[in-house]
Design an enzyme around this catalytic site. Structure first.
Site, PDB file in Angstrom:
ATOM      1  N   CYS A   3       0.874  -1.177   0.000  1.00  0.00           N
ATOM      2  CA  CYS A   3       0.000   0.000   0.000  1.00  0.00           C
ATOM      3  C   CYS A   3       0.910   1.225   0.000  1.00  0.00           C
ATOM      4  O   CYS A   3       2.105   1.112  -0.291  1.00  0.00           O
ATOM      5  CB  CYS A   3      -0.996  -0.015   1.168  1.00  0.00           C
ATOM      6  SG  CYS A   3      -0.288   0.115   2.821  1.00  0.00           S
ATOM      7  N   HIS A  40      13.857 -14.674  12.420  1.00  0.00           N
ATOM      8  CA  HIS A  40      13.373 -14.684  13.808  1.00  0.00           C
ATOM      9  C   HIS A  40      11.860 -14.864  13.923  1.00  0.00           C
ATOM     10  O   HIS A  40      11.384 -15.426  14.907  1.00  0.00           O
ATOM     11  CB  HIS A  40      13.758 -13.374  14.512  1.00  0.00           C
ATOM     12  CG  HIS A  40      15.226 -13.256  14.787  1.00  0.00           C
ATOM     13  ND1 HIS A  40      15.748 -12.339  15.669  1.00  0.00           N
ATOM     14  CD2 HIS A  40      16.283 -13.952  14.303  1.00  0.00           C
ATOM     15  CE1 HIS A  40      17.081 -12.466  15.708  1.00  0.00           C
ATOM     16  NE2 HIS A  40      17.419 -13.439  14.884  1.00  0.00           N
TER      17      HIS A  40
END
Ligand code: RB5
Length: 149
Positions: free
Chosen positions: A66, A99
């Site tokens: 966006c 992670h």
């Protein structure tokens, strides 16, 4: 082969088009959930569509664009099972995969230059999850999915 769902709103459309070409040129299978022009539309519709494609398992990962990268990422993250990350840099891309096992990469077309976004996307797609201590934390993220329903 990695299958990628890609979606954007009107503000993200120019960068979406570039990233879609990059994915095509690099041999990825693409599911395009729209939008397909710069005509004004609503980012939650397209963020959710990317998220649903990822959560259903019909694709491996998602790309959502966006203007800022923020709203469409919020929308994707409303879908249980989605771990969307706003990606501004290649380091964001690497860490979100290593992670957090991110499965939707969210970009801001008005924030991140095209070349930087292409590079970050290549890092996102090439980087695996580290597992280990991070696996427990990602499992805990998953347990939050039903909260508030
Ligand atoms: C559209 O003007 C803009 O608000 C949208 O693309 C996005 O940046 C929202 O988070």
């Amino acid at each position: 082969m990695t299958k990628v769902a890609i979606g954007s709103d009107h503000a993200g459309y120019p960068l979406k088009a570039v990233l879609q070409d990059w994915l095509h040129d690099n041999g990825y299978e693409i599911v395009d959930v729209g939008t397909d022009s710069e005509e004004s539309c609503d980012y939650p519709v397209f963020g959710a569509a990317v998220g649903r494609a990822v959560a259903s398992g019909s694709v491996d990962v998602g790309v959502a664009v966006c203007g800022s990268g923020l709203g469409i990422c919020m929308a994707a993250n409303k879908i249980p099972g989605v771990r969307g990350a706003v990606i501004r840099t290649a380091e964001d891309a690497e860490l979100s995969r290593r992670h957090n096992d991110a499965n939707v990469a969210c970009f801001g077309a008005r924030i991140t230059a095209t070349a930087e976004a292409e590079h970050a996307l290549s890092v996102f797609l090439a980087t695996g999850f580290d597992g280990g201590r991070h696996a427990r934390r990602v499992e805990l993220l998953g347990e939050l999915d039903g909260e508030g329903r």
